[in-house]
Design a protein around this motif. Structure first.
Motif, short mmCIF file in Angstrom:
data_model
loop_
_atom_site.label_atom_id
_atom_site.label_comp_id
_atom_site.label_asym_id
_atom_site.label_seq_id
_atom_site.Cartn_x
_atom_site.Cartn_y
_atom_site.Cartn_z
N MET A 1 8.99 10.70 5.42
CA MET A 1 9.02 10.32 4.01
C MET A 1 8.01 9.22 3.76
N LYS A 2 7.39 9.25 2.60
CA LYS A 2 6.44 8.20 2.23
C LYS A 2 6.45 8.02 0.73
N GLU A 3 6.20 6.79 0.34
CA GLU A 3 6.15 6.45 -1.08
C GLU A 3 4.92 5.60 -1.31
N LYS A 4 4.26 5.80 -2.43
CA LYS A 4 3.10 4.98 -2.76
C LYS A 4 3.55 3.61 -3.22
N GLY A 5 2.79 2.61 -2.81
CA GLY A 5 3.01 1.27 -3.29
C GLY A 5 2.13 0.99 -4.49
N ILE B 1 -1.14 -0.12 -4.42
CA ILE B 1 -2.58 0.15 -4.23
C ILE B 1 -2.80 1.23 -3.18
N PRO B 2 -2.36 2.45 -3.40
CA PRO B 2 -2.47 3.50 -2.38
C PRO B 2 -3.84 4.17 -2.28
N GLU B 3 -4.69 3.93 -3.27
CA GLU B 3 -5.96 4.67 -3.32
C GLU B 3 -6.82 4.36 -2.09
N GLY B 4 -7.30 5.43 -1.46
CA GLY B 4 -8.15 5.28 -0.29
C GLY B 4 -7.39 5.23 1.02
N TYR B 5 -6.07 5.30 0.92
CA TYR B 5 -5.21 5.23 2.11
C TYR B 5 -4.26 6.43 2.17
N SER B 6 -3.82 6.73 3.36
CA SER B 6 -2.71 7.65 3.55
C SER B 6 -1.87 7.12 4.71
N VAL B 7 -0.69 7.69 4.89
CA VAL B 7 0.20 7.21 5.95
C VAL B 7 0.83 8.40 6.66
N SER B 8 1.37 8.11 7.82
CA SER B 8 2.06 9.13 8.60
C SER B 8 3.26 8.49 9.28
N ARG B 9 4.40 9.16 9.19
CA ARG B 9 5.59 8.69 9.91
C ARG B 9 6.28 9.89 10.53
N GLU B 10 5.87 10.21 11.74
CA GLU B 10 6.41 11.34 12.48
C GLU B 10 7.63 10.94 13.32
N ILE C 1 0.84 -1.20 0.00
CA ILE C 1 0.00 0.00 0.00
C ILE C 1 0.88 1.26 0.00
N TYR C 2 1.70 1.37 1.02
CA TYR C 2 2.62 2.51 1.18
C TYR C 2 3.88 2.02 1.87
#
Lengths: 116, 111
Positions: free
Chosen positions: A54-58, A60-69, A46-47
């Motif tokens: 930093m984040k990169e799409k995998g 199937i990223p649609e409908g998802y988001s990510v966070s890395r603080e 997904i991601y």
């Protein structure tokens, strides 16, 4: 024993809810990944993230988001959950290399999410 | 990322040696070959990784021919608890690169 810990083993959410899946690793790994696994489709990326913020799409990223603080934490966010997001979600982490000794991914035990 | 091909399923009996072969014709020079094991309702678990020739650990052996276009995971004397899905992957895992999972081989060990 090194670990990747996913906050929930099972979750049931309603359609339209905002859902947070949390993943924490204690190995000081740079890389973190979110997959979903569905029967007949295998594991799909997904991601992923190579570093804090930093984040990169995998695939199937649609409908998802990510966070890395923070380095040890990688969160997957379903902005508005839908029934087709019912799945097993797996978090993984890995070292970023640079040594002779090779390291594979370490996976968490998974979160089985049901959206009703 | 190189694509891998492996059998969908295999059956075996307790005490037998099991060999699962994976094809990766387009493997790149920097790619490593990694095998994972997954039990139902758990995340995949790293088994073994190699670049060429033979690698052995306490769980399995990995045989890689000189052309590296295939590899064979060997599980000695399997038991019922080895029933799982086994994934073969190729990629720059030693650099933390993302790995793409194929369908895997579902191994069923019978008594």
């Amino acid at each position: 024993d090194v670990k990747v810990t996913q906050s929930s083993r099972y979750l049931v959410k309603r359609t339209g809810e905002k859902v947070f899946l949390e993943c924490v690793q204690d190995m000081d790994h740079e890389n973190m990944f979110w997959y979903r696994q569905d029967p007949g489709l295998g594991l799909r990326l997904i991601y992923f993230s190579y570093d804090v913020k930093m984040k990169e799409k995998g695939d199937i990223p649609e409908g998802y988001s990510v966070s890395r603080e923070k380095k040890e934490r990688f969160s997957l966010i379903l902005e508005s959950a839908s029934t087709n997001q019912t799945s097993m979600y797996l978090c993984a982490s890995s070292f970023s290399g640079g040594r002779e000794q090779l390291y594979g991914y370490t996976f968490g035990s998974g979160t089985r999410l049901t959206v009703v | 990322l190189a694509k891998t091909t492996q059998p969908i399923s295999m059956d075996s009996y307790e005490g037998q040696e099991v060999n699962i072969t994976c094809s990766h014709n387009n493997i790149a020079t920097n790619d490593y070959i990694t095998w994972y094991q997954q039990f139902p309702s758990q995340g995949p678990r790293f088994i073994i990784q190699g670049y060429k020739t033979k690698v052995t650990n306490e769980v399995a052996s990995l045989f890689i021919p000189a052309d590296r276009k295939s590899s064979t995971l060997s599980l000695p004397r399997v038991s019922l608890s080895d029933t799982a899905v086994y994934y073969c992957l190729v990629g720059e895992d030693n650099q933390g690169g993302k790995l793409i999972f194929g369908q895997g081989t579902e191994l069923s060990v019978k008594p």
